[in-house]
Design a protein around this motif. Structure first.
Motif, PDB file in Angstrom:
ATOM      1  N   PRO A   4       0.807  -1.229   0.000  1.00  0.00           N
ATOM      2  CA  PRO A   4       0.000   0.000   0.000  1.00  0.00           C
ATOM      3  C   PRO A   4       0.843   1.283   0.000  1.00  0.00           C
ATOM      4  O   PRO A   4       0.479   2.267  -0.633  1.00  0.00           O
ATOM      5  CB  PRO A   4      -0.830  -0.107   1.277  1.00  0.00           C
ATOM      6  CG  PRO A   4      -0.876  -1.555   1.593  1.00  0.00           C
ATOM      7  CD  PRO A   4       0.404  -2.137   1.072  1.00  0.00           C
ATOM      8  N   GLN A   5       1.976   1.267   0.700  1.00  0.00           N
ATOM      9  CA  GLN A   5       2.819   2.463   0.716  1.00  0.00           C
ATOM     10  C   GLN A   5       3.470   2.686  -0.643  1.00  0.00           C
ATOM     11  O   GLN A   5       3.648   3.826  -1.059  1.00  0.00           O
ATOM     12  CB  GLN A   5       3.855   2.366   1.829  1.00  0.00           C
ATOM     13  CG  GLN A   5       3.202   2.491   3.187  1.00  0.00           C
ATOM     14  CD  GLN A   5       4.083   2.053   4.313  1.00  0.00           C
ATOM     15  OE1 GLN A   5       4.866   1.121   4.177  1.00  0.00           O
ATOM     16  NE2 GLN A   5       3.957   2.718   5.446  1.00  0.00           N
ATOM     17  N   GLU A   6       3.812   1.618  -1.345  1.00  0.00           N
ATOM     18  CA  GLU A   6       4.336   1.761  -2.700  1.00  0.00           C
ATOM     19  C   GLU A   6       3.276   2.379  -3.596  1.00  0.00           C
ATOM     20  O   GLU A   6       3.569   3.270  -4.396  1.00  0.00           O
ATOM     21  CB  GLU A   6       4.775   0.400  -3.258  1.00  0.00           C
ATOM     22  CG  GLU A   6       6.052  -0.121  -2.660  1.00  0.00           C
ATOM     23  CD  GLU A   6       6.459  -1.468  -3.246  1.00  0.00           C
ATOM     24  OE1 GLU A   6       5.889  -1.893  -4.275  1.00  0.00           O
ATOM     25  OE2 GLU A   6       7.360  -2.087  -2.665  1.00  0.00           O
ATOM     26  N   ASP A   7       2.028   1.901  -3.452  1.00  0.00           N
ATOM     27  CA  ASP A   7       0.922   2.455  -4.240  1.00  0.00           C
ATOM     28  C   ASP A   7       0.744   3.946  -3.969  1.00  0.00           C
ATOM     29  O   ASP A   7       0.495   4.723  -4.886  1.00  0.00           O
ATOM     30  CB  ASP A   7      -0.383   1.720  -3.926  1.00  0.00           C
ATOM     31  CG  ASP A   7      -0.380   0.273  -4.403  1.00  0.00           C
ATOM     32  OD1 ASP A   7       0.440  -0.072  -5.283  1.00  0.00           O
ATOM     33  OD2 ASP A   7      -1.201  -0.512  -3.886  1.00  0.00           O
ATOM     34  N   THR A   8       0.881   4.334  -2.693  1.00  0.00           N
ATOM     35  CA  THR A   8       0.757   5.754  -2.328  1.00  0.00           C
ATOM     36  C   THR A   8       1.812   6.589  -3.045  1.00  0.00           C
ATOM     37  O   THR A   8       1.509   7.648  -3.591  1.00  0.00           O
ATOM     38  CB  THR A   8       0.897   5.924  -0.793  1.00  0.00           C
ATOM     39  OG1 THR A   8      -0.154   5.204  -0.157  1.00  0.00           O
ATOM     40  CG2 THR A   8       0.832   7.390  -0.386  1.00  0.00           C
ATOM     41  N   LEU A   9       3.050   6.109  -3.039  1.00  0.00           N
ATOM     42  CA  LEU A   9       4.134   6.849  -3.704  1.00  0.00           C
ATOM     43  C   LEU A   9       3.927   6.874  -5.208  1.00  0.00           C
ATOM     44  O   LEU A   9       4.058   7.935  -5.841  1.00  0.00           O
ATOM     45  CB  LEU A   9       5.490   6.234  -3.350  1.00  0.00           C
ATOM     46  CG  LEU A   9       5.915   6.343  -1.887  1.00  0.00           C
ATOM     47  CD1 LEU A   9       7.274   5.687  -1.677  1.00  0.00           C
ATOM     48  CD2 LEU A   9       5.944   7.784  -1.419  1.00  0.00           C
ATOM     49  N   VAL A  19      14.290   3.987   1.448  1.00  0.00           N
ATOM     50  CA  VAL A  19      14.241   5.128   2.379  1.00  0.00           C
ATOM     51  C   VAL A  19      12.905   5.847   2.273  1.00  0.00           C
ATOM     52  O   VAL A  19      12.300   6.209   3.286  1.00  0.00           O
ATOM     53  CB  VAL A  19      15.420   6.099   2.139  1.00  0.00           C
ATOM     54  CG1 VAL A  19      15.241   7.375   2.942  1.00  0.00           C
ATOM     55  CG2 VAL A  19      16.735   5.434   2.484  1.00  0.00           C
ATOM     56  N   ARG A  20      12.411   6.053   1.064  1.00  0.00           N
ATOM     57  CA  ARG A  20      11.121   6.741   0.890  1.00  0.00           C
ATOM     58  C   ARG A  20       9.996   5.951   1.539  1.00  0.00           C
ATOM     59  O   ARG A  20       9.103   6.529   2.162  1.00  0.00           O
ATOM     60  CB  ARG A  20      10.843   6.974  -0.591  1.00  0.00           C
ATOM     61  CG  ARG A  20      11.764   8.008  -1.196  1.00  0.00           C
ATOM     62  CD  ARG A  20      11.574   8.145  -2.677  1.00  0.00           C
ATOM     63  NE  ARG A  20      12.510   9.115  -3.229  1.00  0.00           N
ATOM     64  CZ  ARG A  20      12.689   9.326  -4.516  1.00  0.00           C
ATOM     65  NH1 ARG A  20      11.985   8.644  -5.407  1.00  0.00           N
ATOM     66  NH2 ARG A  20      13.562  10.214  -4.923  1.00  0.00           N
ATOM     67  N   LEU A  21      10.032   4.638   1.404  1.00  0.00           N
ATOM     68  CA  LEU A  21       9.013   3.808   2.043  1.00  0.00           C
ATOM     69  C   LEU A  21       9.093   3.893   3.562  1.00  0.00           C
ATOM     70  O   LEU A  21       8.068   3.962   4.240  1.00  0.00           O
ATOM     71  CB  LEU A  21       9.141   2.361   1.568  1.00  0.00           C
ATOM     72  CG  LEU A  21       8.767   2.121   0.106  1.00  0.00           C
ATOM     73  CD1 LEU A  21       9.232   0.744  -0.353  1.00  0.00           C
ATOM     74  CD2 LEU A  21       7.278   2.303  -0.111  1.00  0.00           C
ATOM     75  N   LEU A  22      10.311   3.915   4.096  1.00  0.00           N
ATOM     76  CA  LEU A  22      10.488   4.034   5.544  1.00  0.00           C
ATOM     77  C   LEU A  22      10.013   5.388   6.056  1.00  0.00           C
ATOM     78  O   LEU A  22       9.337   5.468   7.090  1.00  0.00           O
ATOM     79  CB  LEU A  22      11.957   3.818   5.916  1.00  0.00           C
ATOM     80  CG  LEU A  22      12.478   2.388   5.804  1.00  0.00           C
ATOM     81  CD1 LEU A  22      13.992   2.361   5.984  1.00  0.00           C
ATOM     82  CD2 LEU A  22      11.794   1.479   6.806  1.00  0.00           C
ATOM     83  N   VAL A  23      10.347   6.467   5.336  1.00  0.00           N
ATOM     84  CA  VAL A  23       9.917   7.810   5.754  1.00  0.00           C
ATOM     85  C   VAL A  23       8.398   7.906   5.712  1.00  0.00           C
ATOM     86  O   VAL A  23       7.775   8.423   6.646  1.00  0.00           O
ATOM     87  CB  VAL A  23      10.581   8.906   4.889  1.00  0.00           C
ATOM     88  CG1 VAL A  23       9.967  10.272   5.167  1.00  0.00           C
ATOM     89  CG2 VAL A  23      12.093   8.939   5.133  1.00  0.00           C
ATOM     90  N   LEU A  24       7.784   7.388   4.654  1.00  0.00           N
ATOM     91  CA  LEU A  24       6.322   7.402   4.568  1.00  0.00           C
ATOM     92  C   LEU A  24       5.710   6.618   5.725  1.00  0.00           C
ATOM     93  O   LEU A  24       4.741   7.068   6.341  1.00  0.00           O
ATOM     94  CB  LEU A  24       5.866   6.832   3.223  1.00  0.00           C
ATOM     95  CG  LEU A  24       4.354   6.760   3.012  1.00  0.00           C
ATOM     96  CD1 LEU A  24       3.702   8.137   3.149  1.00  0.00           C
ATOM     97  CD2 LEU A  24       4.047   6.137   1.660  1.00  0.00           C
ATOM     98  N   ASP A  25       6.273   5.465   6.041  1.00  0.00           N
ATOM     99  CA  ASP A  25       5.771   4.660   7.150  1.00  0.00           C
ATOM    100  C   ASP A  25       5.830   5.436   8.467  1.00  0.00           C
ATOM    101  O   ASP A  25       4.880   5.429   9.246  1.00  0.00           O
ATOM    102  CB  ASP A  25       6.576   3.359   7.252  1.00  0.00           C
ATOM    103  CG  ASP A  25       6.015   2.434   8.305  1.00  0.00           C
ATOM    104  OD1 ASP A  25       4.858   1.979   8.154  1.00  0.00           O
ATOM    105  OD2 ASP A  25       6.724   2.159   9.293  1.00  0.00           O
TER     106      ASP A  25
END
Length: 140
Positions: A4-9, A19-25
């Motif tokens: 889901p976080q990949e979909d958001t990005l 890193v982007r996935l971790l920051v979003l999380d």
């Protein structure tokens, strides 16, 4: 199957990286707005420049908005669904707690429209209220 976080990005035309996935999380699971230093601390070890660039890209793509609450550090919070890279729709009040030093988005409290005289053109509006948050006020 995408996360889901990949979909958001991807929906914001941001290439998913670890890193982007971790920051979003971190942003999705923290109730208050976070500074660059806060994000770094919550991530553990992270390259400051990479985290800074990530927050900059998130802001440029309408995923997060910047909050200048007077604490001396710019803070970041997830945007409302209607935000776009060209125009942030986060016209809500931000609240800075003078005791715990956290900044919260009060998305149900709209920033009032203020009519300006003459040819003044508003490009950005921000309203930060300061005092005690619900937790600090109830703690006495």
């Amino acid at each position: 199957m995408a996360h889901p976080q990949e979909d958001t990005l991807i929906a914001r035309q941001i290439t998913p990286t670890p890193v982007r996935l971790l920051v979003l999380d971190v942003l999705q699971h923290h109730p208050a707005a976070l500074s660059l230093a806060d994000v770094e601390l919550l991530l553990g070890y992270a390259d400051r420049i990479t985290v800074h660039r990530t927050l900059k890209i998130f802001t440029e793509k309408g995923l997060v908005h910047r909050i200048e609450d007077g604490s001396g550090a710019v803070k970041f919070a997830l945007c409302e669904p209607g935000c776009t890279p060209e125009h942030h729709q986060d016209f809500h009040v931000h609240f800075f707690c003078t005791r715990c030093r956290e900044t919260s988005c009060l998305s149900t409290v709209a920033v009032p429209v203020i009519a300006l005289p003459g040819a003044y053109q508003v490009q950005e509006t921000s309203l930060v209220m300061k005092g005690l948050c619900e937790n600090c006020a109830s703690a006495g």
